[in-house]
Motif scaffolding. Structure first.
Motif, PDB file in Angstrom:
ATOM      1  N   GLY A  37       0.839  -1.211   0.000  1.00  0.00           N
ATOM      2  CA  GLY A  37       0.000   0.000   0.000  1.00  0.00           C
ATOM      3  C   GLY A  37       0.862   1.245   0.000  1.00  0.00           C
ATOM      4  O   GLY A  37       2.090   1.177   0.050  1.00  0.00           O
ATOM      5  N   SER A  38       0.204   2.411  -0.015  1.00  0.00           N
ATOM      6  CA  SER A  38       0.935   3.681  -0.098  1.00  0.00           C
ATOM      7  C   SER A  38       1.614   4.018   1.222  1.00  0.00           C
ATOM      8  O   SER A  38       2.715   4.575   1.232  1.00  0.00           O
ATOM      9  CB  SER A  38      -0.013   4.839  -0.407  1.00  0.00           C
ATOM     10  OG  SER A  38      -0.930   4.486  -1.373  1.00  0.00           O
ATOM     11  N   LEU A  66       1.657  -9.594   4.787  1.00  0.00           N
ATOM     12  CA  LEU A  66       0.270  -9.762   5.224  1.00  0.00           C
ATOM     13  C   LEU A  66      -0.608 -10.477   4.223  1.00  0.00           C
ATOM     14  O   LEU A  66      -1.472 -11.258   4.591  1.00  0.00           O
ATOM     15  CB  LEU A  66      -0.359  -8.376   5.387  1.00  0.00           C
ATOM     16  CG  LEU A  66      -0.134  -7.578   6.638  1.00  0.00           C
ATOM     17  CD1 LEU A  66      -0.639  -6.158   6.408  1.00  0.00           C
ATOM     18  CD2 LEU A  66      -0.862  -8.235   7.794  1.00  0.00           C
ATOM     19  N   TYR A  80       1.707  -8.132  -4.805  1.00  0.00           N
ATOM     20  CA  TYR A  80       2.383  -7.643  -3.618  1.00  0.00           C
ATOM     21  C   TYR A  80       3.810  -8.199  -3.545  1.00  0.00           C
ATOM     22  O   TYR A  80       4.693  -7.593  -2.934  1.00  0.00           O
ATOM     23  CB  TYR A  80       1.559  -7.965  -2.375  1.00  0.00           C
ATOM     24  CG  TYR A  80       0.307  -7.113  -2.274  1.00  0.00           C
ATOM     25  CD1 TYR A  80       0.090  -6.047  -3.142  1.00  0.00           C
ATOM     26  CD2 TYR A  80      -0.652  -7.351  -1.299  1.00  0.00           C
ATOM     27  CE1 TYR A  80      -1.037  -5.251  -3.049  1.00  0.00           C
ATOM     28  CE2 TYR A  80      -1.784  -6.555  -1.195  1.00  0.00           C
ATOM     29  CZ  TYR A  80      -1.971  -5.506  -2.072  1.00  0.00           C
ATOM     30  OH  TYR A  80      -3.081  -4.712  -1.966  1.00  0.00           O
ATOM     31  N   LEU A 133      -3.822   1.062   7.291  1.00  0.00           N
ATOM     32  CA  LEU A 133      -5.226   1.016   7.715  1.00  0.00           C
ATOM     33  C   LEU A 133      -6.118   1.390   6.535  1.00  0.00           C
ATOM     34  O   LEU A 133      -5.951   2.462   5.950  1.00  0.00           O
ATOM     35  CB  LEU A 133      -5.409   2.013   8.877  1.00  0.00           C
ATOM     36  CG  LEU A 133      -6.808   2.219   9.421  1.00  0.00           C
ATOM     37  CD1 LEU A 133      -7.335   0.946  10.099  1.00  0.00           C
ATOM     38  CD2 LEU A 133      -6.816   3.377  10.426  1.00  0.00           C
ATOM     39  N   LYS A 202      -7.823   9.598   6.232  1.00  0.00           N
ATOM     40  CA  LYS A 202      -7.780   8.512   7.219  1.00  0.00           C
ATOM     41  C   LYS A 202      -8.246   8.983   8.612  1.00  0.00           C
ATOM     42  O   LYS A 202      -8.354   8.175   9.534  1.00  0.00           O
ATOM     43  CB  LYS A 202      -6.365   7.934   7.331  1.00  0.00           C
ATOM     44  CG  LYS A 202      -5.846   7.212   6.075  1.00  0.00           C
ATOM     45  CD  LYS A 202      -6.413   5.817   5.933  1.00  0.00           C
ATOM     46  CE  LYS A 202      -6.082   5.159   4.607  1.00  0.00           C
ATOM     47  NZ  LYS A 202      -4.728   4.660   4.500  1.00  0.00           N
TER      48      LYS A 202
HETATM   49  C1  F6R Z   1      -1.502  -3.938   2.414  1.00  0.00           C
HETATM   50  C2  F6R Z   1      -2.705  -4.132   3.184  1.00  0.00           C
HETATM   51  C3  F6R Z   1      -3.798  -3.126   3.303  1.00  0.00           C
HETATM   52  C4  F6R Z   1      -3.323  -1.674   3.352  1.00  0.00           C
HETATM   53  C5  F6R Z   1      -4.528  -0.726   3.452  1.00  0.00           C
HETATM   54  C6  F6R Z   1      -4.109   0.722   3.472  1.00  0.00           C
HETATM   55  O1  F6R Z   1      -0.666  -5.061   2.461  1.00  0.00           O
HETATM   56  O2  F6R Z   1      -2.827  -5.170   3.736  1.00  0.00           O
HETATM   57  O3  F6R Z   1      -4.548  -3.424   4.456  1.00  0.00           O
HETATM   58  O4  F6R Z   1      -2.474  -1.508   4.444  1.00  0.00           O
HETATM   59  O5  F6R Z   1      -5.386  -0.956   2.380  1.00  0.00           O
HETATM   60  O6  F6R Z   1      -3.561   1.030   2.228  1.00  0.00           O
HETATM   61  P1  F6R Z   1      -2.866   2.443   1.935  1.00  0.00           P
HETATM   62  O7  F6R Z   1      -1.627   2.463   2.759  1.00  0.00           O
HETATM   63  O8  F6R Z   1      -2.561   2.387   0.454  1.00  0.00           O
HETATM   64  O9  F6R Z   1      -3.847   3.489   2.321  1.00  0.00           O
END
Ligand code: F6R
Length: 243
Positions: A37-38, A66, A80, A133, A202
């Motif tokens: 994810g970002s 994960l 991933y 998250l 968020k």
């Molecule tokens: C990534 C994962 C997801 C991300 C979540 C937040 O491996 O398991 O739970 O952590 O979707 O993504 P971002 O950081 O892109 O907002």
């Protein structure tokens, strides 16, 4: 629960990388649970910088990720597996043999999830689990649900997650509809948990997940029950938590 407020994304990435680096220094053969994810990209950049400066040695570290999209192979730049190699594994001296991502190409979901869960147990568990998250409170791909799924399992992604992740694909139709993910029990068994959150989008879910009711409808809320959770967020993401 410890909350560290950073002024911006760069600062939060530095703080999160410091916590991971401390784990590696204290236990060079630690098991890191990693996320995509970002949110963690800056953290990985900071870890690479520490490695390049000679301050961090990944040679004995093992990792378990994960989650992974079901059906995407290693060459797919949206997998991933690919993400982790691009952002971290190929940039530090971690032994690729010691890195693990669920195998999205295994069509036998039950066998793959069982294998992955056993693999994590065979390592003796995760020392430090890094998490992002989701806007709906998901962690890994544990989506809001009537119950907390305990172990690694195959999930149908929700519309909200497909919508959020379509930015990485040509269109929403190209986003895989299923994924393999560690369960809530798998995540909760990690000795330490580090959550990185950034951005105003968020703020609502951060307040709900960490200060609202503990419910499987907000999967991250279970982290309130974990004895060693650190949340590192920028000011925008932490703007709505009670002071
Ligand atoms: C990534 C994962 C997801 C991300 C979540 C937040 O491996 O398991 O739970 O952590 O979707 O993504 P971002 O950081 O892109 O907002």
């Amino acid at each position: 629960m410890r909350i560290i407020e950073a002024k911006d994304y760069k600062e939060l990435s530095k703080q999160a990388a410091n916590i991971i680096a401390a784990q590696i220094v204290m236990k060079p053969d630690c098991v890191l649970g990693l996320a995509t994810g970002s949110s963690p990209i800056g953290t990985y950049d900071q870890l690479v910088e520490k490695y390049e400066n000679g301050d961090l040695d990944f040679s004995k570290v093992s990792s378990v990720n994960l989650d992974e999209y079901r059906g995407l192979d290693h060459e797919n730049d949206q997998s991933y597996y690919y993400f982790m190699h691009e952002h971290l594994f190929d940039r530090v001296n971690i032994d690729a043999e010691n890195t693990n991502v669920p195998d999205g190409t295994n069509p036998d979901a039950e066998a793959e999830c069982k294998r992955y869960e056993e693999l994590i147990r065979s390592y003796g568990g995760v020392d430090l689990q890094l998490l992002g998250l989701g806007h709906n409170g998901h962690i890994g791909f544990n989506e809001p649900a009537p119950i907390f799924e305990k172990e690694t399992h195959c999930v149908d992604l929700t519309e909200s997650t497909i919508e959020a992740n379509k930015r990485f694909f040509a269109s929403a139709d190209d986003v895989p509809k299923q994924a393999y993910t560690m369960g809530i029990g798998t995540i909760m068994r990690a000795k330490k948990i580090l959550v990185v959150v950034s951005g105003a989008d968020k703020a609502d879910i951060v307040a709900k997940a960490f200060f609202g009711d503990v419910t499987p409808e907000v999967p991250a809320s279970i982290l309130q029950m974990h004895p060693d959770v650190t949340i590192v967020g920028d000011a925008e993401a932490l703007a709505k938590i009670p002071r």
